[in-house]
Design an enzyme around this catalytic site. Structure first.
Site, short mmCIF file in Angstrom:
data_model
loop_
_atom_site.label_atom_id
_atom_site.label_comp_id
_atom_site.label_asym_id
_atom_site.label_seq_id
_atom_site.Cartn_x
_atom_site.Cartn_y
_atom_site.Cartn_z
CB SER A 158 -17.75 55.27 95.00
OG SER A 158 -16.51 55.88 94.39
CG ASP A 161 -23.43 66.98 105.46
OD1 ASP A 161 -23.57 66.31 105.65
OD2 ASP A 161 -22.04 66.98 105.96
CE LYS A 191 -15.09 51.79 95.79
NZ LYS A 191 -14.56 53.63 95.89
#
Length: 448
Positions: free
Chosen positions: A292, A303, A317
């Site tokens: 999460s 990224d 998740k």
């Protein structure tokens, strides 16, 4: 129910729309009311004819729990006790053994132990099953009953019988109950590398990370070589805190996007100017227990080419739960959105794939212990992009860097191989050439 149905109508603000909406919904409404009538028929039959008398509150709560359990593993109804427990854990202090547990096919399954808790120190791991408490079988009972039995006065003892996949026989662990204080962030410096261990995303995590960065600078008397952000076994927490943490290591760019039911229902969160980590090399450690909010941080830094992600593939998740208060002491925790990393990747089911897959060689059960992930949970949300576990986790070869045994590492004074490897990697990344290579990595994109 009436208020909920009227609210969208009042927002429309045009009476002329009412007949058209009513006509279009009429057939659906009739069927819905028939189903509600059927529910009331079952409710009345149970009240009148069940072998034991059951109070209405128990029946209604069971119906609500069943409805939400049919949606996904993370939507749930919080009664007064559950609501208070959740708020207490979010605030960072609660009583017990330091275990986050769930129910699977009638068995109590460990989701994660809290660091520095009795369960953590005893070596209980994610994926373990608890079958007995003080020799009494708890299989088949409710999760609330099992949790109540594990709680008790600080200083009192409880014996847990553990079944661990990969081991031939169950084993017992005796724990002493205590007040568990979750320190969301701990830091230290090793070999001039700042280590920031984030255990949970509670309401103070963002402030604690910023404080840790300042403290590390003071400790080394200037700038460290870089940082290791340890997110292993971090079950997640508050979305706003994950954004604050990622923002501390970023100077610009998107951190995460949140997308709801409708295509236009998108909310994006961006980093503010100012990188508190001075642009120094970063390694992020994750494992199968990183979930999460932890995955939001790891995905954002990966990224944005701000960090190398190292360890195991994370939990997977990729959904957002919203807490919807129903009264002063009850609430609905409902999955309302999916989140995506800056490149548009959803981590749902697949998780965050590390840039460098590093096993935890100092864990004797590492190779044989199955990993519990989102994809293993019943009724989990489906991601259209499938991930092949075997491709990510087993290339069929033994990496010579990871051929050491736990005994060999112990003799060398290494108690945490993944962390040791991360620290040495940060040291190697401090050269200008290595920093430039890190920034030039290909951009990750979402699979189409």
């Amino acid at each position: 129910m009436t208020k909920a149905l009227l609210r969208p109508l009042l927002l429309v603000g045009a009476v002329a729309l009412v007949p058209a909406v009513t006509a279009g919904m009429a057939a659906t409404d009739v069927q819905t009311y028939r189903e509600l009538d059927q529910f009331m028929n079952v409710f009345e039959r149970v009240r009148a004819e069940y072998v034991d008398k059951v109070d209405d509150k128990t029946l209604i709560k069971g119906a609500i729990d069943g409805m939400l359990a049919s949606l996904d593993p993370h939507s749930s109804y919080l009664d007064a006790r559950d609501f208070q427990n959740m708020k207490t854990q979010t605030d960072g202090e609660y009583g017990g053994l330091g275990l986050t547990v769930g129910m699977e096919d009638g068995a109590v399954k460990v989701q994660s132990p809290t660091e520095d808790s009795p369960a953590f120190r005893a070596g209980i791991k994610s994926g373990d099953y608890i079958t007995h408490l003080d020799g009494n079988l708890i299989y088949g009972g409710t999760l609330d009953e099992s949790v109540d039995k594990m709680r008790g006065a600080p200083g009192s003892k409880v014996r847990l019988t553990i079944v661990r996949p990969g081991r031939d026989k169950p084993f017992d662990v005796t724990l002493v109950r205590e007040i568990v204080t979750v320190k969301p962030v701990k830091w230290e410096v090793r070999s001039r590398v700042g280590i920031i261990n984030i255990n949970a995303f509670s309401r103070l995590t963002g402030d604690a990370v910023r404080s840790a960065l300042v403290s590390i600078d003071k400790s080394v008397g200037g700038r460290p070589l870089g940082y290791v952000i340890d997110l292993r076994s971090n079950p997640g927490g508050l979305l706003d805190q994950s954004i604050e943490v990622a923002d501390a290591f970023l100077d610009h760019g998107e951190i995460v996007s949140q997308r709801g039911r409708e295509k236009a229902d998108i909310e994006r969160y961006y980093a503010k100017p100012g990188d508190l980590s001075h642009g120094l090399p970063i390694v992020v450690l994750v494992d199968s227990g990183s979930a999460s909010a932890a995955e939001i941080v790891a995905g954002a830094l990966q990224d944005q080419h701000r960090a190398l992600v190292m360890g195991e593939r994370s939990f997977g998740k990729g959904s957002v739960q919203t807490l919807l208060p129903l009264s002063e002491d009850t609430a609905l925790r409902l999955t309302t959105a999916r989140y995506f990393t800056p490149s548009g990747r959803s981590v749902q089911e697949g998780g965050i794939e590390p840039d460098i897959l590093v096993p935890q060689l100092t864990d004797v059960d590492f190779k044989d212990r199955p990993r519990l992930r989102e994809a293993d949970l019943r009724r989990h949300l489906i991601n259209e992009v499938k991930v092949d576990d075997k491709i990510l986790e087993d290339d069929g070869k033994t990496d010579p860097r990871f051929a050491q045994t736990p005994d060999q590492l112990k003799k060398a004074g290494i108690t945490d191989f993944q962390l040791d490897y991360a620290i040495r990697t940060v040291s190697r990344l401090t050269t200008p050439a290595a920093t430039a290579a890190l920034a030039a990595r290909p951009t990750r994109t979402a699979a189409k």
